[in-house]
Design an enzyme around this catalytic site. Sequence first.
Site, PDB file in Angstrom:
ATOM      1  CE  LYS A 197      -1.858   2.468   3.266  1.00 27.16           C
ATOM      2  NZ  LYS A 197      -1.715   3.811   2.663  1.00 27.16           N
ATOM      3  CB  THR A 251       7.789   7.036  15.862  1.00 29.12           C
ATOM      4  OG1 THR A 251       9.058   7.179  15.195  1.00 29.12           O
ATOM      5  CG2 THR A 251       8.002   6.262  17.145  1.00 29.12           C
ATOM      6  CD  GLU A 271      13.402   3.776   7.575  1.00 29.25           C
ATOM      7  OE1 GLU A 271      13.392   4.642   8.479  1.00 29.25           O
ATOM      8  OE2 GLU A 271      13.346   4.029   6.378  1.00 29.25           O
ATOM      9  CB  CYS A 305      13.319   8.599   7.933  1.00 28.42           C
ATOM     10  SG  CYS A 305      13.982   7.606   6.601  1.00 28.42           S
ATOM     11  CD  GLU A 402      10.742  12.098  11.500  1.00 31.14           C
ATOM     12  OE1 GLU A 402       9.649  11.557  11.741  1.00 31.14           O
ATOM     13  OE2 GLU A 402      11.630  11.564  10.823  1.00 31.14           O
TER      14      GLU A 402
HETATM   15  P1  NAI Z   1       2.011   7.835   8.578  1.00 31.02           P
HETATM   16  O1  NAI Z   1       2.870   6.986   9.419  1.00 31.02           O
HETATM   17  O2  NAI Z   1       0.603   8.054   8.991  1.00 31.02           O
HETATM   18  O3  NAI Z   1       1.965   7.251   7.092  1.00 31.02           O
HETATM   19  C1  NAI Z   1       2.819   6.251   6.574  1.00 31.02           C
HETATM   20  C2  NAI Z   1       1.995   5.139   5.942  1.00 31.02           C
HETATM   21  O4  NAI Z   1       1.260   4.455   6.941  1.00 31.02           O
HETATM   22  C3  NAI Z   1       0.969   5.619   4.924  1.00 31.02           C
HETATM   23  O5  NAI Z   1       0.914   4.687   3.860  1.00 31.02           O
HETATM   24  C4  NAI Z   1      -0.321   5.572   5.724  1.00 31.02           C
HETATM   25  O6  NAI Z   1      -1.480   5.433   4.929  1.00 31.02           O
HETATM   26  C5  NAI Z   1      -0.107   4.351   6.584  1.00 31.02           C
HETATM   27  N1  NAI Z   1      -0.913   4.285   7.808  1.00 31.02           N
HETATM   28  C6  NAI Z   1      -1.432   5.306   8.530  1.00 31.02           C
HETATM   29  N2  NAI Z   1      -2.097   4.838   9.603  1.00 31.02           N
HETATM   30  C7  NAI Z   1      -2.002   3.491   9.570  1.00 31.02           C
HETATM   31  C8  NAI Z   1      -2.475   2.429  10.408  1.00 31.02           C
HETATM   32  N3  NAI Z   1      -3.176   2.674  11.507  1.00 31.02           N
HETATM   33  N4  NAI Z   1      -2.180   1.156  10.070  1.00 31.02           N
HETATM   34  C9  NAI Z   1      -1.444   0.889   8.982  1.00 31.02           C
HETATM   35  N5  NAI Z   1      -0.985   1.840   8.142  1.00 31.02           N
HETATM   36  C10 NAI Z   1      -1.250   3.133   8.428  1.00 31.02           C
HETATM   37  O7  NAI Z   1       2.746   9.236   8.422  1.00 31.02           O
HETATM   38  P2  NAI Z   1       2.084  10.674   8.111  1.00 31.02           P
HETATM   39  O8  NAI Z   1       0.916  10.904   9.007  1.00 31.02           O
HETATM   40  O9  NAI Z   1       1.858  10.769   6.664  1.00 31.02           O
HETATM   41  O10 NAI Z   1       3.258  11.665   8.534  1.00 31.02           O
HETATM   42  C11 NAI Z   1       3.344  12.169   9.854  1.00 31.02           C
HETATM   43  C12 NAI Z   1       4.772  12.269  10.310  1.00 31.02           C
HETATM   44  O11 NAI Z   1       5.382  10.996  10.326  1.00 31.02           O
HETATM   45  C13 NAI Z   1       5.673  13.099   9.416  1.00 31.02           C
HETATM   46  O12 NAI Z   1       5.566  14.456   9.705  1.00 31.02           O
HETATM   47  C14 NAI Z   1       7.019  12.541   9.751  1.00 31.02           C
HETATM   48  O13 NAI Z   1       7.507  13.135  10.927  1.00 31.02           O
HETATM   49  C15 NAI Z   1       6.740  11.086  10.015  1.00 31.02           C
HETATM   50  N6  NAI Z   1       7.035  10.249   8.826  1.00 31.02           N
HETATM   51  C16 NAI Z   1       8.215   9.583   8.791  1.00 31.02           C
HETATM   52  C17 NAI Z   1       8.549   8.855   7.675  1.00 31.02           C
HETATM   53  C18 NAI Z   1       9.824   8.122   7.594  1.00 31.02           C
HETATM   54  O14 NAI Z   1      10.279   7.795   6.504  1.00 31.02           O
HETATM   55  N7  NAI Z   1      10.447   7.788   8.686  1.00 31.02           N
HETATM   56  C19 NAI Z   1       7.683   8.794   6.494  1.00 31.02           C
HETATM   57  C20 NAI Z   1       6.430   9.480   6.654  1.00 31.02           C
HETATM   58  C21 NAI Z   1       6.155  10.192   7.781  1.00 31.02           C
END
Ligand code: NAI
Length: 491
Positions: A197, A251, A271, A305, A402
């Site tokens: 996804k 996280t 990750e 990240c 972050e």
């Molecule tokens: P997120 O963690 O919500 O999104 C990442 C993925 O997880 C997306 O595909 C999303 O649809 C999915 N997701 C969301 N809720 C889920 C759940 N309950 N179960 C399974 N999958 C789920 O990140 P978001 O809200 O887009 O970004 C928020 C913050 O997270 C950013 O500001 C950043 O600080 C951090 N982040 C860090 C990343 C990294 O590469 N370490 C990448 C994206 C965000």
Amino acid sequence: MSKKKEITKAKLDFKTDWAYAPAPEDSGHISLKKQYDLFINGEFVKPNSKKYFATYNPATEQKIAEIAEADEKDVDKAVKAARKAFEKWSKLSGKERGKYIFRIARLMQERAREFAVIETMDGGKSIRESRDIDVPLAANHFFYNAGWADKLEYAFPNRNPKPLGVVGQIIPWNFPLLMAAWKIAPALAAGNTVVLKPAETTSLTALKLAELIRDSGLPNGVVNIVTGAGKTGAAIVNHPDINKIAFTGSTDVGKLIQRSISGTNKKLTLELGGKAANIIFADAAIDQAVEGIVNGIFFNQGHVCCAGSRLFVQESVADIVIRKLKDRMETLIVGDPMDKNTDIGAINSKEQLLKINEYIKIGKNEGAEIYQSSCAIPSKGNFCRPTLFLDASQSHRIVQEEIFGPVLTVQTFRTIEEVIEKANNIPYGLSAGVWTDKGSKIFNLTNKLRAGVVWANTYNKFDPASPFGGYKESGFGREGGLHGLMPYLNL
Ligand code: NAI
Ligand code: MG
């Protein structure tokens, strides 16, 4: 090509009922549909709910296309297709699997330009980065892992490597195509089948990858791509017939996933976020270090990240480093991601821009001195000026949390012990950078920094052969290299 409303003309024709994004000047030969369906069992199928959501160009705020929203029934269909495909795929010889993966890599190179343009339109990163980094690296991950497919016995001698089964993969929006490649390539090389996804703001290149996979002749159901937001992700995590979850993202969601699968037999790699220290010693080559600071934090709008988001400068060179850094920041061009001269493109979404602006407010309130480059930024779209917070202190939220944007905190230090202590004193442990002329200092620090990746006299360098991953709240498990195959195998 089907009779559906597909657009293959040199310029996109967006005369429809929606305010579609106009074609970028340089978008020749890219083809986008109005509406994208789910990729299950080798074909594009409508979502059970019939629901679609919009994806926008964050630089123009215009709608590009509609994306299917997968619910539990769709996810179940995808998992069933993957389970059925696993029976055959896992029995193919490694050599045969490798051929398919090589083919995907070559097709990606052939379509590189199309992937780069779509990645930039949908996600906001500069076309230079999509073209020169994301797409070539994504293809390289397929090439690299294709090479392992028939050498697993050799890679893990006497350990009888066997695939796990069906893996669920959930990826973020900062490197959409590249993260899909990081996840899919090793899973296939190891003999697993996949339900992936993409993130809801950046589904398009994953769906283009689905078209490529269909064209590659990969057996139906080996890779399934379902789109949607957190609910769709949760449906994958909670599906009883998934053997492993690989997640990259925040996280908070990582912890949620860990809780959801505890007590099941599912394997997990996470990750997650980071807050890396980029450490400049007085004996470093200062001009190169300044380039490394800029690349460390402003690459991909800081949506990285492993971004070098905390700068530590040794006191005796702090003035000169900061002066040079400010001068260099003035030369950065923020704006139209499709322009080849742009250094910093659009912030991926309105929500992310709000979050960054909120942290800029927090930093000011915490008393850190703010410096922003004086460049012009477009009046429309999601943009943010490159930002420094000088005199930041260890307890500030802008230092501990972050931000995931083009915002750098600056701290100074006197001794090695002091900087190691400060660099490690945060919840994260993904990456770090060290700039010094002395090899012994590099070895000393790489041992003492609690970070999965430590770059020396460079920053944000990636290679499919090198493992990547973190400690503490940055997650666990490694991706890339031989280490990246292990979480996809029973050894
Ligand atoms: P997120 O963690 O919500 O999104 C990442 C993925 O997880 C997306 O595909 C999303 O649809 C999915 N997701 C969301 N809720 C889920 C759940 N309950 N179960 C399974 N999958 C789920 O990140 P978001 O809200 O887009 O970004 C928020 C913050 O997270 C950013 O500001 C950043 O600080 C951090 N982040 C860090 C990343 C990294 O590469 N370490 C990448 C994206 C965000
Ligand atoms: Mg988008």
